[in-house]
Scaffold this motif. Structure first.
Motif, PDB file in Angstrom:
ATOM      1  N   ARG A 228       0.830  -1.208   0.000  1.00  0.00           N
ATOM      2  CA  ARG A 228       0.000   0.000   0.000  1.00  0.00           C
ATOM      3  C   ARG A 228       0.863   1.256   0.000  1.00  0.00           C
ATOM      4  NH1 ARG A 228      -4.981  -1.318   4.235  1.00  0.00           N
ATOM      5  NH2 ARG A 228      -5.341  -3.450   3.490  1.00  0.00           N
ATOM      6  N   GLU A 229       1.933   1.219   0.775  1.00  0.00           N
ATOM      7  CA  GLU A 229       2.824   2.369   0.822  1.00  0.00           C
ATOM      8  C   GLU A 229       3.498   2.589  -0.531  1.00  0.00           C
ATOM      9  OE1 GLU A 229       5.537   1.892   4.036  1.00  0.00           O
ATOM     10  OE2 GLU A 229       3.965   1.859   5.575  1.00  0.00           O
ATOM     11  N   GLU A 230       3.860   1.509  -1.187  1.00  0.00           N
ATOM     12  CA  GLU A 230       4.486   1.617  -2.509  1.00  0.00           C
ATOM     13  C   GLU A 230       3.498   2.216  -3.517  1.00  0.00           C
ATOM     14  OE1 GLU A 230       5.598  -2.369  -3.350  1.00  0.00           O
ATOM     15  OE2 GLU A 230       7.347  -2.363  -2.002  1.00  0.00           O
ATOM     16  N   ILE A 231       2.273   1.717  -3.479  1.00  0.00           N
ATOM     17  CA  ILE A 231       1.256   2.227  -4.402  1.00  0.00           C
ATOM     18  C   ILE A 231       0.917   3.672  -4.088  1.00  0.00           C
ATOM     19  CG2 ILE A 231      -1.178   2.010  -5.073  1.00  0.00           C
ATOM     20  CD1 ILE A 231      -0.829  -1.022  -4.871  1.00  0.00           C
ATOM     21  N   ALA A 232       0.868   4.030  -2.804  1.00  0.00           N
ATOM     22  CA  ALA A 232       0.602   5.417  -2.416  1.00  0.00           C
ATOM     23  C   ALA A 232       1.647   6.346  -3.017  1.00  0.00           C
ATOM     24  CB  ALA A 232       0.564   5.548  -0.900  1.00  0.00           C
TER      25      ALA A 232
END
Length: 249
Positions: A228-232
């Motif tokens: 999720r952090e990568e996609i954010a």
């Protein structure tokens, strides 16, 4: 009857909406569902056929592709669509997931463009699809950058429960919007589609006015905390590029 022209337009679009939602129908069927006289519905249908917005075959009426033409033209007039350029494809390639560009219109989040990565799940998302702002990551990303008064108006309309995870408590929603402003992106975890996680970043213009949101959606099983952090990071970067492009559209 007062406001006759307005009443006529309202009835015409009620008929159009009914045709669209049910894939078509006969005048008698529409009249029964809309609680209108068959003769009145038939007159409206004939007028809509003559203008090219409805087709008729064997007394079965359907909305025509003329609406696609109108929507397509309007979509390409919007600056944010021009500004996003190749960003949606880049995000789809980097994440492998389902990517959309949305705007706010008539108090709802509306999809303008869709791009599917190689691992994307088919969500039956299409340009023009509408959804509640409070139940979606892109909706929250946009709400977070609206005025307090505008947000209060939308909350007063009621926070409809779409799934068991939809936030319907105004205080909880306001807390989430503050978090969105602080970290720069929004998340919804099965709040509109059960089992799906969506991450969205707001697209602002040079005046810091909200112009839309870029969103990535994928199954919960694939979108753990690290992912999720990568996609954010990816969606925030894409939103920033789009914001820069808005200055040069």
């Amino acid at each position: 009857m007062t406001n006759t022209p307005n009443r006529s337009v309202e009835r015409a679009f009620r008929i159009v909406d009914e045709l669209s939602e049910n894939g078509g129908g006969r005048a008698s069927e529409l009249a029964a569902r809309l609680e209108m006289p068959v003769s009145t519905v038939h007159d409206y249908l004939q007028a809509l056929v003559e203008t090219g917005y409805v087709t008729a075959e064997n007394k079965e009426y359907r909305t025509s592709t003329r609406f696609l033409e109108v929507g397509h033209r309007q979509r390409h007039r919007l600056e944010v669509v021009k500004a996003v350029r190749d960003e949606l494809a880049t995000v789809a390639d980097e994440t492998g997931e389902h990517v959309t560009l949305l705007i706010e219109e008539h108090d709802q989040a509306v999809i303008l463009a869709v791009q599917e990565g190689p691992d994307a799940i088919n969500l039956f998302a299409y340009p023009g699809a509408r959804m509640p702002l409070h139940a979606t990551a892109p909706g929250k990303a946009m709400l977070a950058h609206m005025t307090d008064g505008r947000v209060a108006e939308l909350v007063d309309q009621g926070l409809v429960e779409v799934t068991s995870r939809t936030v319907t408590d105004p205080d909880v929603l306001l807390e989430q919007l503050e978090t969105v402003r602080q970290r720069g992106y929004a998340v919804d975890e099965g709040e509109r589609i059960a089992g799906m996680v969506c991450i969205a970043a707001p697209v602002l213009d040079k005046r810091e006015q909200i112009q839309g949101a870029i969103c990535v959606c994928g199954p919960e099983s694939r979108l753990g905390e690290t992912r999720r952090e990568e996609i954010a990071d990816v969606v925030q970067r894409a939103a920033n590029v789009t914001q820069v492009n808005l200055d040069y559209v």
